[in-house]
Design a protein around this motif. Structure first.
Motif, mmCIF file in Angstrom:
data_model
loop_
_atom_site.group_PDB
_atom_site.id
_atom_site.type_symbol
_atom_site.label_atom_id
_atom_site.label_comp_id
_atom_site.label_asym_id
_atom_site.label_seq_id
_atom_site.Cartn_x
_atom_site.Cartn_y
_atom_site.Cartn_z
ATOM 1 N N ARG A 1 0.617 -1.213 0.088
ATOM 2 C CA ARG A 1 0.258 0.283 -0.542
ATOM 3 C C ARG A 1 0.795 1.574 -0.113
ATOM 4 N NH1 ARG A 1 -3.946 0.864 4.901
ATOM 5 N NH2 ARG A 1 -1.787 1.283 6.328
ATOM 6 N N ARG A 2 1.865 1.094 0.896
ATOM 7 C CA ARG A 2 2.992 2.666 1.134
ATOM 8 C C ARG A 2 3.521 2.786 -0.139
ATOM 9 N NH1 ARG A 2 3.628 0.491 5.565
ATOM 10 N NH2 ARG A 2 5.659 -0.864 5.091
ATOM 11 N N LYS A 3 3.825 1.884 -1.073
ATOM 12 C CA LYS A 3 4.406 1.952 -2.307
ATOM 13 C C LYS A 3 3.583 2.685 -3.421
ATOM 14 C CE LYS A 3 7.978 -1.751 -1.853
ATOM 15 N NZ LYS A 3 8.681 -3.217 -2.227
ATOM 16 N N LEU A 4 2.151 1.795 -3.323
ATOM 17 C CA LEU A 4 1.401 2.322 -4.437
ATOM 18 C C LEU A 4 1.220 3.947 -4.294
ATOM 19 C CD1 LEU A 4 -1.084 -1.138 -4.560
ATOM 20 C CD2 LEU A 4 -0.175 -0.077 -6.146
ATOM 21 N N GLU A 5 1.033 4.204 -2.761
ATOM 22 C CA GLU A 5 0.966 5.787 -2.550
ATOM 23 C C GLU A 5 1.285 6.313 -3.031
ATOM 24 O OE1 GLU A 5 0.310 5.384 1.795
ATOM 25 O OE2 GLU A 5 -2.574 5.245 1.235
ATOM 26 N N GLY A 6 3.002 5.796 -2.811
ATOM 27 C CA GLY A 6 4.147 6.575 -3.656
ATOM 28 C C GLY A 6 4.220 6.783 -4.640
ATOM 29 N N MET A 7 3.505 5.725 -5.386
ATOM 30 C CA MET A 7 3.417 5.541 -7.138
ATOM 31 C C MET A 7 2.778 7.101 -7.178
ATOM 32 S SD MET A 7 3.755 1.625 -7.849
ATOM 33 C CE MET A 7 2.530 1.950 -9.197
ATOM 34 N N ALA A 8 1.225 6.707 -6.465
ATOM 35 C CA ALA A 8 0.257 7.302 -6.755
ATOM 36 C C ALA A 8 0.604 9.061 -6.734
ATOM 37 C CB ALA A 8 -0.868 8.136 -6.272
ATOM 38 N N THR A 9 1.747 9.675 -5.908
ATOM 39 C CA THR A 9 2.207 10.381 -5.582
ATOM 40 C C THR A 9 2.960 10.998 -7.150
ATOM 41 O OG1 THR A 9 2.487 10.109 -3.208
ATOM 42 C CG2 THR A 9 3.701 12.250 -3.966
ATOM 43 N N LEU B 1 2.456 10.162 -9.713
ATOM 44 C CA LEU B 1 1.852 10.377 -11.416
ATOM 45 C C LEU B 1 0.573 11.663 -10.471
ATOM 46 C CD1 LEU B 1 -0.160 6.565 -11.139
ATOM 47 C CD2 LEU B 1 2.125 7.859 -13.137
ATOM 48 N N ASN B 2 1.000 11.826 -9.474
ATOM 49 C CA ASN B 2 0.194 13.389 -9.340
ATOM 50 C C ASN B 2 1.189 14.578 -9.873
ATOM 51 O OD1 ASN B 2 -2.216 12.607 -9.070
ATOM 52 N ND2 ASN B 2 -2.488 12.308 -6.714
ATOM 53 N N GLN B 3 2.712 13.797 -8.811
ATOM 54 C CA GLN B 3 3.886 14.967 -9.446
ATOM 55 C C GLN B 3 3.843 14.972 -11.529
ATOM 56 O OE1 GLN B 3 6.796 13.228 -7.609
ATOM 57 N NE2 GLN B 3 6.144 14.484 -5.645
ATOM 58 N N VAL B 4 4.013 14.569 -11.840
ATOM 59 C CA VAL B 4 3.690 13.951 -13.547
ATOM 60 C C VAL B 4 3.137 15.146 -14.259
ATOM 61 C CG1 VAL B 4 3.990 12.967 -15.507
ATOM 62 C CG2 VAL B 4 5.075 11.481 -13.715
ATOM 63 N N ALA B 5 1.565 14.720 -13.371
ATOM 64 C CA ALA B 5 0.447 15.241 -13.775
ATOM 65 C C ALA B 5 1.081 16.958 -13.570
ATOM 66 C CB ALA B 5 -1.016 14.678 -12.832
ATOM 67 N N LYS B 6 1.076 17.137 -12.623
ATOM 68 C CA LYS B 6 1.179 18.852 -12.533
ATOM 69 C C LYS B 6 2.548 19.017 -13.405
ATOM 70 C CE LYS B 6 2.935 21.628 -8.760
ATOM 71 N NZ LYS B 6 2.908 22.310 -7.646
ATOM 72 N N HIS B 7 3.072 18.885 -14.148
ATOM 73 C CA HIS B 7 4.101 19.325 -14.525
ATOM 74 C C HIS B 7 3.765 19.258 -15.866
ATOM 75 C CE1 HIS B 7 7.737 19.835 -16.833
ATOM 76 N NE2 HIS B 7 7.308 18.538 -17.799
ATOM 77 N N ALA B 8 3.201 18.349 -16.311
ATOM 78 C CA ALA B 8 2.111 18.397 -17.488
ATOM 79 C C ALA B 8 1.294 18.909 -17.576
ATOM 80 C CB ALA B 8 1.228 16.787 -17.855
ATOM 81 N N ASN B 9 0.718 19.584 -16.236
ATOM 82 C CA ASN B 9 -0.826 20.963 -16.889
ATOM 83 C C ASN B 9 -0.129 21.814 -17.099
ATOM 84 O OD1 ASN B 9 -3.267 18.861 -17.177
ATOM 85 N ND2 ASN B 9 -2.778 18.851 -14.337
ATOM 86 N N THR B 10 1.164 21.876 -15.996
ATOM 87 C CA THR B 10 2.249 23.426 -16.621
ATOM 88 C C THR B 10 2.755 22.958 -18.173
ATOM 89 O OG1 THR B 10 3.209 23.416 -14.031
ATOM 90 C CG2 THR B 10 3.819 24.608 -15.932
ATOM 91 N N VAL B 11 2.684 22.256 -18.524
ATOM 92 C CA VAL B 11 3.444 22.797 -20.255
ATOM 93 C C VAL B 11 2.591 22.068 -20.772
ATOM 94 C CG1 VAL B 11 6.163 22.452 -19.612
ATOM 95 C CG2 VAL B 11 4.451 20.286 -20.238
ATOM 96 N N SER B 12 1.006 22.236 -20.567
ATOM 97 C CA SER B 12 0.118 22.297 -21.292
ATOM 98 C C SER B 12 0.175 20.876 -22.264
ATOM 99 C CB SER B 12 -0.687 23.076 -22.432
ATOM 100 O OG SER B 12 -0.648 23.852 -21.284
ATOM 101 N N VAL C 1 -3.732 6.207 -13.550
ATOM 102 C CA VAL C 1 -4.122 7.391 -12.307
ATOM 103 C C VAL C 1 -5.146 6.392 -12.098
ATOM 104 C CG1 VAL C 1 -4.589 8.759 -11.144
ATOM 105 C CG2 VAL C 1 -2.836 9.187 -12.724
ATOM 106 N N GLY C 2 -5.937 6.084 -12.276
ATOM 107 C CA GLY C 2 -7.565 5.501 -12.087
ATOM 108 C C GLY C 2 -7.438 4.024 -11.765
ATOM 109 N N ALA C 3 -5.893 3.127 -12.356
ATOM 110 C CA ALA C 3 -5.612 1.497 -11.853
ATOM 111 C C ALA C 3 -4.949 1.766 -10.906
ATOM 112 C CB ALA C 3 -4.573 1.526 -13.364
#
Length: 76
Positions: free
Chosen positions: A26-34, A36-47, A57-59
């Motif tokens: 669970r801790r590892k999966l939560e780290g992965m989700a974090t 992925l969220n950082q990647v999403a934030k960056h992706a949103n920054t560069v559109s 992310v859903g998986a």
């Protein structure tokens, strides 16, 4: 009586080990989700967001939910 008690103790030990492993997963999966969220934030920054990013992310979130459900079932 003794073999039953010994079996019960080993089962309880196995159950505890399973809980420890599930918590680690669970801790590892939560780290992965974090991450992925950082990647999403960056992706949103560069559109630019990969087309399948939401599916990934859903998986990850689904796996976290499944692990949590297993923990509830085996909680000692």
């Amino acid at each position: 009586l003794f073999p039953y008690t010994t079996l019960f103790r080993s089962d309880a030990g196995s159950l505890r080990e399973s809980v420890v492993l599930l918590r680690e997963y669970r801790r590892k999966l939560e780290g992965m989700a974090t991450n992925l969220n950082q990647v999403a934030k960056h992706a949103n920054t560069v559109s630019q967001v990969p087309a399948d990013f939401g599916v990934v992310v859903g998986a990850v979130n689904q796996l976290v939910d499944e692990v949590n459900a297993l923990l509830v079932k085996v909680r000692v």
